[in-house]
Design a protein around this motif. Structure first.
Motif, PDB file in Angstrom:
ATOM      1  N   PHE A  30       3.952  77.193  50.313  1.00  9.49           N
ATOM      2  CA  PHE A  30       5.172  76.447  50.021  1.00  9.49           C
ATOM      3  C   PHE A  30       5.158  75.094  50.733  1.00  9.49           C
ATOM      4  O   PHE A  30       5.493  74.072  50.142  1.00  9.49           O
ATOM      5  CB  PHE A  30       6.402  77.267  50.445  1.00  9.49           C
ATOM      6  N   GLY A  31       4.772  75.093  51.990  1.00  4.79           N
ATOM      7  CA  GLY A  31       4.699  73.836  52.740  1.00  4.79           C
ATOM      8  C   GLY A  31       3.698  72.869  52.145  1.00  4.79           C
ATOM      9  O   GLY A  31       3.940  71.664  52.063  1.00  4.79           O
ATOM     10  N   LEU A  32       2.562  73.378  51.725  1.00  9.43           N
ATOM     11  CA  LEU A  32       1.543  72.544  51.093  1.00  9.43           C
ATOM     12  C   LEU A  32       2.056  71.976  49.772  1.00  9.43           C
ATOM     13  O   LEU A  32       1.858  70.794  49.469  1.00  9.43           O
ATOM     14  CB  LEU A  32       0.263  73.343  50.870  1.00  9.43           C
ATOM     15  N   ALA A  33       2.738  72.799  48.990  1.00  5.81           N
ATOM     16  CA  ALA A  33       3.292  72.326  47.716  1.00  5.81           C
ATOM     17  C   ALA A  33       4.334  71.231  47.943  1.00  5.81           C
ATOM     18  O   ALA A  33       4.345  70.225  47.229  1.00  5.81           O
ATOM     19  CB  ALA A  33       3.897  73.497  46.947  1.00  5.81           C
ATOM     20  N   LEU A  36       2.491  68.005  48.978  1.00 10.80           N
ATOM     21  CA  LEU A  36       1.817  67.376  47.840  1.00 10.80           C
ATOM     22  C   LEU A  36       2.815  66.700  46.909  1.00 10.80           C
ATOM     23  O   LEU A  36       2.570  65.580  46.435  1.00 10.80           O
ATOM     24  CB  LEU A  36       0.990  68.405  47.077  1.00 10.80           C
ATOM     25  N   MET A  37       3.929  67.373  46.656  1.00 13.39           N
ATOM     26  CA  MET A  37       4.949  66.776  45.798  1.00 13.39           C
ATOM     27  C   MET A  37       5.531  65.517  46.441  1.00 13.39           C
ATOM     28  O   MET A  37       5.726  64.508  45.774  1.00 13.39           O
ATOM     29  CB  MET A  37       6.072  67.791  45.529  1.00 13.39           C
ATOM     30  N   LEU A  38       5.793  65.581  47.730  1.00  9.22           N
ATOM     31  CA  LEU A  38       6.330  64.423  48.434  1.00  9.22           C
ATOM     32  C   LEU A  38       5.371  63.246  48.341  1.00  9.22           C
ATOM     33  O   LEU A  38       5.774  62.129  48.024  1.00  9.22           O
ATOM     34  CB  LEU A  38       6.596  64.770  49.900  1.00  9.22           C
ATOM     35  N   PHE A  39       4.108  63.500  48.585  1.00  7.46           N
ATOM     36  CA  PHE A  39       3.140  62.410  48.592  1.00  7.46           C
ATOM     37  C   PHE A  39       2.883  61.862  47.191  1.00  7.46           C
ATOM     38  O   PHE A  39       2.994  60.662  46.955  1.00  7.46           O
ATOM     39  CB  PHE A  39       1.818  62.866  49.213  1.00  7.46           C
TER      40      PHE A  39
END
Length: 64
Positions: A30-33, A36-39
């Protein structure tokens, strides 16, 4: 410190490692997703927009 790893210097082997609980995998995913979405979804278009604005300002300054 010797060339041996701390893990081995304590007399442990790789087989003694415990399994990572599923909740940690879910939290990591979840944190990785989110990251990635933020970036890619938010910060990249903002950066491209700022670059386009800078290029346009430079182009207009050269025309004068």
């Amino acid at each position: 410190m010797s060339n041996r790893s701390v893990w081995r210097s304590e007399g442990r082997s790789i087989e003694e490692k415990a399994w990572v609980p599923l909740r940690y995998w879910a939290l990591w995913s979840f944190g990785l997703a989110v990251a990635l979405m933020l970036f890619f979804v938010i910060l990249t278009p903002v950066w491209i927009g700022l670059r386009v604005a800078a290029w346009m300002a430079e182009f207009r300054a050269r025309r004068r």
